[in-house]
Design a protein around this motif. Structure first.
Motif, PDB file in Angstrom:
ATOM      1  N   PHE A  57       9.110 -10.758 -34.468  1.00  0.00           N
ATOM      2  CA  PHE A  57       7.998 -11.251 -33.655  1.00  0.00           C
ATOM      3  C   PHE A  57       6.736 -11.352 -34.478  1.00  0.00           C
ATOM      4  CE2 PHE A  57       8.264  -6.685 -32.376  1.00  0.00           C
ATOM      5  CZ  PHE A  57       6.984  -6.269 -32.705  1.00  0.00           C
ATOM      6  N   ALA A  58       5.851 -12.209 -33.995  1.00  0.00           N
ATOM      7  CA  ALA A  58       4.577 -12.425 -34.665  1.00  0.00           C
ATOM      8  C   ALA A  58       3.484 -12.511 -33.608  1.00  0.00           C
ATOM      9  CB  ALA A  58       4.602 -13.711 -35.477  1.00  0.00           C
ATOM     10  N   VAL A  59       2.300 -12.031 -33.998  1.00  0.00           N
ATOM     11  CA  VAL A  59       1.220 -12.003 -33.023  1.00  0.00           C
ATOM     12  C   VAL A  59      -0.103 -12.251 -33.741  1.00  0.00           C
ATOM     13  CG1 VAL A  59       0.960  -9.487 -33.204  1.00  0.00           C
ATOM     14  CG2 VAL A  59       0.287 -10.634 -31.119  1.00  0.00           C
ATOM     15  N   LEU A  60      -0.980 -13.019 -33.074  1.00  0.00           N
ATOM     16  CA  LEU A  60      -2.319 -13.244 -33.615  1.00  0.00           C
ATOM     17  C   LEU A  60      -3.231 -12.097 -33.166  1.00  0.00           C
ATOM     18  CD1 LEU A  60      -2.897 -17.072 -33.118  1.00  0.00           C
ATOM     19  CD2 LEU A  60      -2.744 -15.847 -35.282  1.00  0.00           C
ATOM     20  N   MET A  61      -3.881 -11.456 -34.121  1.00  0.00           N
ATOM     21  CA  MET A  61      -4.697 -10.291 -33.798  1.00  0.00           C
ATOM     22  C   MET A  61      -5.835 -10.644 -32.834  1.00  0.00           C
ATOM     23  SD  MET A  61      -2.942  -8.172 -35.302  1.00  0.00           S
ATOM     24  CE  MET A  61      -3.707  -6.572 -35.220  1.00  0.00           C
ATOM     25  N   LYS A  62      -6.359 -11.863 -32.991  1.00  0.00           N
ATOM     26  CA  LYS A  62      -7.484 -12.250 -32.123  1.00  0.00           C
ATOM     27  C   LYS A  62      -7.054 -12.462 -30.678  1.00  0.00           C
ATOM     28  CE  LYS A  62     -10.904 -13.927 -35.319  1.00  0.00           C
ATOM     29  NZ  LYS A  62     -11.556 -15.075 -35.942  1.00  0.00           N
ATOM     30  N   GLY A  63      -5.749 -12.470 -30.436  1.00  0.00           N
ATOM     31  CA  GLY A  63      -5.269 -12.675 -29.076  1.00  0.00           C
ATOM     32  C   GLY A  63      -5.219 -11.413 -28.233  1.00  0.00           C
ATOM     33  N   PHE A  64      -5.603 -10.271 -28.816  1.00  0.00           N
ATOM     34  CA  PHE A  64      -5.620  -9.045 -28.027  1.00  0.00           C
ATOM     35  C   PHE A  64      -6.835  -9.036 -27.110  1.00  0.00           C
ATOM     36  CE2 PHE A  64      -2.577  -7.489 -31.155  1.00  0.00           C
ATOM     37  CZ  PHE A  64      -1.709  -6.795 -30.328  1.00  0.00           C
ATOM     38  N   GLU A  65      -6.563  -8.833 -25.815  1.00  0.00           N
ATOM     39  CA  GLU A  65      -7.651  -8.833 -24.835  1.00  0.00           C
ATOM     40  C   GLU A  65      -7.962  -7.411 -24.420  1.00  0.00           C
ATOM     41  OE1 GLU A  65      -6.604 -11.421 -21.525  1.00  0.00           O
ATOM     42  OE2 GLU A  65      -5.416 -12.580 -22.956  1.00  0.00           O
ATOM     43  N   PHE A  66      -9.249  -7.089 -24.455  1.00  0.00           N
ATOM     44  CA  PHE A  66      -9.723  -5.760 -24.061  1.00  0.00           C
ATOM     45  C   PHE A  66     -10.513  -5.880 -22.768  1.00  0.00           C
ATOM     46  CE2 PHE A  66      -9.134  -3.130 -27.951  1.00  0.00           C
ATOM     47  CZ  PHE A  66      -8.663  -4.114 -28.807  1.00  0.00           C
ATOM     48  N   ASP A  67     -10.688  -4.744 -22.102  1.00  0.00           N
ATOM     49  CA  ASP A  67     -11.552  -4.717 -20.927  1.00  0.00           C
ATOM     50  C   ASP A  67     -12.978  -5.042 -21.314  1.00  0.00           C
ATOM     51  OD1 ASP A  67      -9.922  -4.253 -18.837  1.00  0.00           O
ATOM     52  OD2 ASP A  67     -10.015  -2.067 -18.943  1.00  0.00           O
ATOM     53  N   ARG A  68     -13.380  -4.539 -22.469  1.00  0.00           N
ATOM     54  CA  ARG A  68     -14.759  -4.707 -22.880  1.00  0.00           C
ATOM     55  C   ARG A  68     -14.862  -5.652 -24.065  1.00  0.00           C
ATOM     56  NH1 ARG A  68     -17.454   0.852 -23.795  1.00  0.00           N
ATOM     57  NH2 ARG A  68     -17.394   1.834 -21.759  1.00  0.00           N
ATOM     58  N   ALA A  69     -15.783  -6.586 -23.952  1.00  0.00           N
ATOM     59  CA  ALA A  69     -15.969  -7.595 -24.995  1.00  0.00           C
ATOM     60  C   ALA A  69     -16.372  -6.951 -26.325  1.00  0.00           C
ATOM     61  CB  ALA A  69     -17.036  -8.591 -24.563  1.00  0.00           C
ATOM     62  N   LEU A  70     -17.197  -5.924 -26.242  1.00  0.00           N
ATOM     63  CA  LEU A  70     -17.683  -5.283 -27.464  1.00  0.00           C
ATOM     64  C   LEU A  70     -16.541  -4.594 -28.215  1.00  0.00           C
ATOM     65  CD1 LEU A  70     -20.489  -4.925 -28.795  1.00  0.00           C
ATOM     66  CD2 LEU A  70     -20.545  -2.642 -27.825  1.00  0.00           C
ATOM     67  N   MET A  71     -15.628  -4.029 -27.439  1.00  0.00           N
ATOM     68  CA  MET A  71     -14.484  -3.346 -28.051  1.00  0.00           C
ATOM     69  C   MET A  71     -13.609  -4.355 -28.790  1.00  0.00           C
ATOM     70  SD  MET A  71     -12.260  -0.668 -25.884  1.00  0.00           S
ATOM     71  CE  MET A  71     -13.382   0.526 -25.227  1.00  0.00           C
ATOM     72  N   MET A  72     -13.439  -5.502 -28.172  1.00  0.00           N
ATOM     73  CA  MET A  72     -12.648  -6.565 -28.781  1.00  0.00           C
ATOM     74  C   MET A  72     -13.315  -7.048 -30.073  1.00  0.00           C
ATOM     75  SD  MET A  72     -11.344  -9.916 -26.851  1.00  0.00           S
ATOM     76  CE  MET A  72     -10.938 -11.424 -27.692  1.00  0.00           C
ATOM     77  N   GLU A  73     -14.631  -7.148 -30.025  1.00  0.00           N
ATOM     78  CA  GLU A  73     -15.393  -7.585 -31.198  1.00  0.00           C
ATOM     79  C   GLU A  73     -15.226  -6.580 -32.338  1.00  0.00           C
ATOM     80  OE1 GLU A  73     -19.375  -8.853 -29.950  1.00  0.00           O
ATOM     81  OE2 GLU A  73     -20.048  -8.041 -31.863  1.00  0.00           O
ATOM     82  N   HIS A  74     -15.339  -5.313 -32.010  1.00  0.00           N
ATOM     83  CA  HIS A  74     -15.204  -4.279 -33.042  1.00  0.00           C
ATOM     84  C   HIS A  74     -13.777  -4.204 -33.579  1.00  0.00           C
ATOM     85  CE1 HIS A  74     -18.951  -2.087 -31.334  1.00  0.00           C
ATOM     86  NE2 HIS A  74     -19.249  -3.108 -32.093  1.00  0.00           N
TER      87      HIS A  74
END
Lengths: 302, 186
Positions: free
Chosen positions: B63-80
């Motif tokens: 399997f392969a996954v794009l790291m930017k495709g992970f969705e977090f509850d908080r936008a800032l957490m996703m950014e970090h």
């Protein structure tokens, strides 16, 4: 008999055909069987740690559904010496709330102790820097803001209008994140004061700002912003604001520590009312503290 | 006419068998959780566009996954997550290449839940490490679902968790994979 032979050979050839194709598929990379993904157009992110470079707006936006609580302090002049703890005895502050509405739209308001001024702005980016085919190499953002002075009128000998308390500013930000390390932007800005102190002053003042950062570690960056006034700079009275600082990101907070010759914490104040100068060491320490809260939860588990 | 039908039938049947050897999805799900026990702050995310291919004959699984495709509850957490931890601009993808070591125990033509052992190499943040996971293959009405559950140590992948957030971000991440597969038509 011939007929059966025909059918069996047909079946065999069918099997053989499938065996051959199956063999051709025996590669190490199964995922490549699904074909190549086209490179997607992707927005460039994190050009700056915060929505402000130091004083001025940056090309960054808040994520939709977040609120940024900002506490800004500007202390007294460093050259006041030890008796004033190098300026720390005096502080001017601004408290503000910014809201991210869309990925390219945000609003904010705040209040500063300096002139007891309220300010609000709306910031929108029609174009954003992205990578991939057909993407634009710069972010272009537009800011429109308004300030409202709530302190008593200084000159009571004239008839004062409520509208005299108001000033406006309009700014375009053209910025680019050149690499993970370097981001730069230029900000042509117009400030309109409904009321100016002196007869000789113009109500409209134009300036061009530049801002940039050098990120030197994952969580720290040098920042600088400077506004060069094209009109209305009175010799020996007002000066161009230059601020240099460091951004420190600590997870939940962004600390922007800096030195500047300006006290103002909105565009009107720091562009048109900076009365100190760097060459006389009339600089001040200051900080912006930013804390971002998620106020609209994303629906993640569905 | 009859002859023609027969020919078509022969080809159709044989091709359909071979096509089902490879099962795939582009909408698989991976969740990860790096919440410190008792911490009030949930550090978790989900990625719903996992690409997964399973070769049921060879028991190969990737399997392969794009790291930017992970969705977090908080936008800032996703950014970090993207900027400071996994450095998605530098390392946009994570992938896993492995095999089901007890593939023979799975009867892909019969409904049931089959526990499997998956062994392979996980590449993330530019580092490749051997990973072993317990998973299960579920077959229901001919549909294959692959699921696995394992833990990774951030240090193995040179993902640095600073002291400052050590009480919030765990040193390990619990990773759950869930993919409903369909036959790969060529």
């Amino acid at each position: 008999m011939r007929k059966y032979f025909f059918y069996t050979s047909l079946m065999l050839s069918g099997l053989l055909f499938n065996a051959v194709t199956a063999y051709a598929q025996q590669t190490d990379d199964l995922i490549s069987l699904l074909g190549k993904e086209k490179p997607k157009k992707e927005r460039e992110t994190n050009a700056f740690k915060s929505t402000r470079v130091v004083n001025g707006h940056s090309m960054e936006f808040l994520a939709p559904g977040t609120m940024d609580f900002r506490i800004l302090h500007r202390f007294g002049q460093v050259n006041n010496g030890y008796s004033n703890m190098f300026g720390l005895d005096q502080a001017s502050m601004r408290m503000g709330f910014d809201f991210g509405i869309l990925q390219n739209l945000m609003i904010g308001f705040g209040r500063s102790t300096y002139k007891k001024e309220l300010d609000g702005f709306i910031k929108f980016a029609p174009l954003r820097q992205a990578t991939g085919t057909g993407s634009f190499p710069f972010t272009v953002a537009l800011v429109a803001g308004m300030t409202y002075n709530t302190s008593p009128f200084t000159d009571t000998s004239i008839k004062n209008y409520n509208t005299s308390r108001i000033a406006y500013y309009f700014q375009a930000i053209i910025g680019r994140k050149f690499s993970e390390v370097i981001s730069l932007q230029v900000m042509p800005t117009a400030v309109h004061n409904n009321l100016v102190l002196l007869n000789s002053q113009s109500n409209d003042q134009y300036s061009v700002g530049v801002g940039g950062r050098i990120k030197f570690s994952k969580r720290m960056a040098f920042t600088v912003d400077y506004f060069h006034r094209i009109t209305g700079l009175e010799k020996g009275v007002s000066f161009n604001p230059l601020s240099v600082g460091i951004d420190i990101e600590t997870g939940g907070h962004v600390f922007q520590l800096h030195f500047s010759n300006s006290t103002g914490m909105n565009e009107r104040a720091f562009i048109t009312e900076t009365t100190n100068r760097w060459d006389k060491a009339e600089i001040r320490f200051g900080f912006n503290l930013s804390r971002v809260f998620q106020i609209v939860k994303k629906k993640k588990h569905s | 006419m009859k002859k023609l039908l027969f020919i078509v039938a022969v080809f159709a049947e044989t091709t359909s068998i071979s096509a089902q050897d490879k099962q795939f999805t582009k909408t698989g799900k991976i969740t990860f959780d790096a919440t410190v026990p008792k911490s009030p702050e949930n550090i978790d995310a989900v990625n719903k566009s996992v690409v997964c291919v399973l070769d049921i004959k060879a028991g190969a699984l990737q399997f392969a996954v794009l790291m930017k495709g992970f969705e977090f509850d908080r936008a800032l957490m996703m950014e970090h997550f993207n900027e400071n931890y996994v450095e998605s601009n530098k390392y946009p993808k994570a992938d896993f290449k492995g095999t089901i070591s007890n593939n023979a125990a799975v009867n892909y033509t019969r409904d049931g839940v089959y526990p499997v052992k998956v062994k392979g190499k996980l590449t993330m943040h530019g580092e490749t490490k051997d990973v072993e996971a317990d998973g299960k293959i579920t077959i229901k009405a001919g549909k294959i679902t692959a699921a696995a559950d394992f833990e990774v140590l951030f240090k193995d992948y040179k993902i640095d968790i600073p002291e400052l957030v050590a009480d919030k971000v765990s040193k390990t991440a619990r990773i759950k994979v869930d993919c409903s597969l369909e036959p790969l038509k060529q």
